[in-house]
Design a protein around this motif. Structure first.
Motif, PDB file in Angstrom:
ATOM      1  N   GLY A  74       3.036  39.661  35.413  1.00 43.44           N
ATOM      2  CA  GLY A  74       2.042  39.578  36.418  1.00 43.44           C
ATOM      3  C   GLY A  74       1.927  40.840  36.866  1.00 43.44           C
ATOM      4  N   PRO A 125      -0.514  34.281  34.865  1.00 39.41           N
ATOM      5  CA  PRO A 125      -0.804  35.138  36.053  1.00 39.41           C
ATOM      6  C   PRO A 125      -2.104  35.807  36.026  1.00 39.41           C
ATOM      7  N   LEU A 128      -4.897  34.019  37.274  1.00 38.76           N
ATOM      8  CA  LEU A 128      -4.851  33.786  38.767  1.00 38.76           C
ATOM      9  C   LEU A 128      -5.290  34.976  39.484  1.00 38.76           C
ATOM     10  N   SER A 129      -4.839  36.207  39.077  1.00 39.37           N
ATOM     11  CA  SER A 129      -5.151  37.531  39.862  1.00 39.37           C
ATOM     12  C   SER A 129      -6.571  37.864  39.410  1.00 39.37           C
ATOM     13  N   ASN A 132      -8.658  35.702  41.919  1.00 37.61           N
ATOM     14  CA  ASN A 132      -8.405  36.222  43.188  1.00 37.61           C
ATOM     15  C   ASN A 132      -9.227  37.591  43.479  1.00 37.61           C
ATOM     16  N   THR A 406      -2.780  27.503  45.748  1.00 44.36           N
ATOM     17  CA  THR A 406      -2.756  28.717  45.218  1.00 44.36           C
ATOM     18  C   THR A 406      -3.274  29.388  46.394  1.00 44.36           C
ATOM     19  N   LEU A 410      -2.139  33.056  48.382  1.00 43.34           N
ATOM     20  CA  LEU A 410      -2.578  34.429  48.146  1.00 43.34           C
ATOM     21  C   LEU A 410      -3.466  34.770  49.202  1.00 43.34           C
ATOM     22  N   SER A 418      -2.514  41.423  43.693  1.00 43.74           N
ATOM     23  CA  SER A 418      -2.451  39.909  43.525  1.00 43.74           C
ATOM     24  C   SER A 418      -1.779  39.481  42.010  1.00 43.74           C
ATOM     25  N   SER A 422       0.755  36.768  42.217  1.00 40.49           N
ATOM     26  CA  SER A 422       0.463  35.589  41.217  1.00 40.49           C
ATOM     27  C   SER A 422       1.657  35.216  40.132  1.00 40.49           C
ATOM     28  N   SER A 426       3.496  31.985  40.377  1.00 42.88           N
ATOM     29  CA  SER A 426       3.700  31.064  39.077  1.00 42.88           C
ATOM     30  C   SER A 426       5.207  30.803  38.781  1.00 42.88           C
TER      31      SER A 426
END
Length: 544
Positions: A74, A125, A128-129, A132, A406, A410, A418, A422, A426
């Motif tokens: 991440g 991760p 997810l970022s 974001n 989530t 964030l 992020s 993340s 995670s």
């Protein structure tokens, strides 16, 4: 202090929605693989002729490596590029899938699973970022709903896909399916996914912090998963690696937890020292000064503990007690996936009206109702149609809670940070799921063992015989029930009912943990953008 974001604000480019599809498929790839193996294990055992220890490592080596490296990758994604690391992760994952699909022995299959864990830890991760960093405002809520519902749904699709591939073709195709999917994901990511990175905090990676993080995470997950096998204090079964076996009477689990504490404390001390010196760190501890990040991470850990533990017991109960095939089991669990996908549409529209936090609470409440209902209907004669509505409600709750929680975690984290945030949340989720597997697995098998023994003794069975039967049922995770039915139907019925009662106890325990998770969300506060009349905006806030 407000930290200016250096990540460009996404333009109204429709490609980002195609990119969201690519990102969701990428996360699906690794989530499916974490569950698809469960239904293929019997075929793997027969084909490769591996023992119980190798079976455990085939299942758990992936989770162990995956959880240990999330925080590291991440942070690396923020520095090197999030799309870049996702593409590399998918490539590593697909290459390891080739090795797994062609593995001629249990040892090589375990090695392939370890490498898959490395690739998977790069992907989760970063996806997810990327969400974001790519989406803003109300669109971010919709994107998180799609991302989270994909995770919830794929947890159930994995057993269905694995059951079909194993039954119709071979267990090797449970890994082989990853190869064409990986190629497609990489190609589409390069076209549709926008690259992003943290230009401000990009510096040298904190190697010492990375090593301490891996040691702490890996030892904790190892202890949680293997405690029931090797013994929480004294040796219940000796750890063996090749010809070497664990020495002494004390189990390796206390040593693993001691390493977790020591490495964790050293990680905090080391990170604080580097921060004071103005040097780069794996994760800036000031993120935990952000109330939404701190409280949301705690809630995510507790909720994951309740969510994923029950997924361990249900497939075992469906196949070994009700006698369903791997494919039939997958179809029953598909209700969970359907509920999760339905939730994504609901969350996207309702989230705009009432905000993410109420959706999270509604989702966890639905999970509690669904998993508690599973506990109420479970028995050795439960028909499939009685369990399906419970799983649908449970899946609906998972779809609501996973993505929106989530988003809550964030919501106040600067976009350029992020990736590290993340990775941290995670990791919290993975620790929670490992804890859930350990705790609920212990509840399931301890309850089953005690009930089989006591009920057989009550019918006049000698204590030694009752103990052997209980050990056989537990060691085989219920698989011995079919063999017992051919030898002594009455004993098999007793074992089946005890396993059902153990599954019920695990379901009620999961509901209890979800209640704690719901309580943890009560300390969270809705962002100002949701409590005011102004539209949602993205205001990166740094702690302090």
């Amino acid at each position: 202090m407000v930290t200016p974001s250096t990540t460009p604000t996404p333009s109204p480019d429709r490609r980002r929605w195609a990119g969201l599809v690519v990102i969701s498929v990428a996360v699906s790839l690794i989530i499916v693989d974490s569950t698809i193996v469960n239904v293929a294990i019997p075929s793997i055992v027969r084909d490769l002729d591996i023992g119980s220890t190798a079976v455990q490592w085939v299942q758990e080596s992936y989770t162990l490596v995956f959880a240990a490296l999330l925080l590291v990758f991440g942070s690396l994604a923020d520095r090197l590029g999030r799309r870049l690391l996702m593409v590399v992760g998918v490539t590593v994952f697909a290459a390891a899938s080739v090795l797994a699909a062609l593995a001629p022995s249990g040892e090589l299959l375990v090695l392939a699973r370890i490498v898959q864990g490395v690739g998977g830890a790069m992907v989760l991760p970063t996806t997810l970022s990327l969400v974001n960093a790519t989406f803003t405002g109300r669109e971010r809520g919709i994107a998180f709903a799609v991302w989270g519902s994909t995770i919830g749904g794929m947890v159930a699709v994995g057993p269905l896909l694995g059951g079909w591939l194993t039954t119709a073709f071979s267990w090797r195709w449970a890994f082989g399916i990853n190869i064409p999917l990986g190629v497609a994901i990489v190609a589409c990511a390069l076209v549709f996914v926008r690259e992003s990175r943290d230009e401000v905090h990009a510096g040298r990676i904190d190697v010492v912090g990375a090593v301490l993080s891996v040691l702490a995470s890996a030892s904790l997950v190892f202890g949680l998963i293997e405690g029931r096998t090797y013994g929480w204090w004294t040796n219940a079964e000796r750890l063996r690696v090749g010809d070497w076996s664990w020495p002494g009477a004390l189990s390796p689990i206390p040593y693993a937890f001691a390493l977790t504490v020591v490495a964790g404390l050293l990680f905090v001390v080391w990170t604080r020292r580097r921060q004071r010196a103005g040097r780069s760190t794996l994760i800036a501890l000031d993120l935990f000064g952000i109330a939404s990040f701190r409280g949301g991470s705690v809630a995510a850990l507790i909720v994951s503990l309740g969510e994923f533990g029950i997924i361990l017991s249900l497939p075992l109960w469906l196949q070994n007690v009700l006698g369903y095939s791997a494919l039939q089991t997958g179809f029953v669990l598909l209700a969970l996936a359907v509920g999760s996908f339905v939730a994504s549409g609901f969350a996207a529209t309702a989230g705009q009206r009432i905000g993410a936090l109420p959706i999270v609470r509604l989702g966890i409440a639905a999970e509690i109702v669904g998993v508690a209902a599973v506990g109420f209907v479970v028995s050795s004669s439960t028909p499939w149609w009685a369990i399906v509505p419970c799983l649908f409600v449970y899946g609906f709750g998972v779809g609501l809670a996973t993505a929106q929680l989530t988003g809550v975690v964030l919501q106040d984290v600067p976009v350029e940070r992020s990736g590290e945030a993340s990775g941290a949340q995670s990791t919290a989720r993975q620790i929670g799921s490992a804890l859930g597997i350990a705790v609920l697995g212990t509840v399931l098998f301890t309850s089953t063992s005690a009930l089989v023994e006591h009920r057989l003794e009550d019918t006049g069975t000698p204590a030694a015989t009752a103990s052997r039967v209980a050990d056989a049922v537990v060691t085989s995770s219920g698989g011995a029930i079919a063999g017992l039915r051919a030898q002594d139907p009455a004993v098999a019925d007793t074992a089946a009912e005890a396993f059902s009662d153990g599954t019920r106890a695990a379901a009620f325990s999961a509901a209890g943990f979800l209640v704690l998770g719901l309580a943890a969300t009560l300390r969270l506060r809705r962002p100002e953008s949701e409590t005011s009349a102004t539209p949602t905006t993205d205001r990166p806030v740094a702690a302090g």
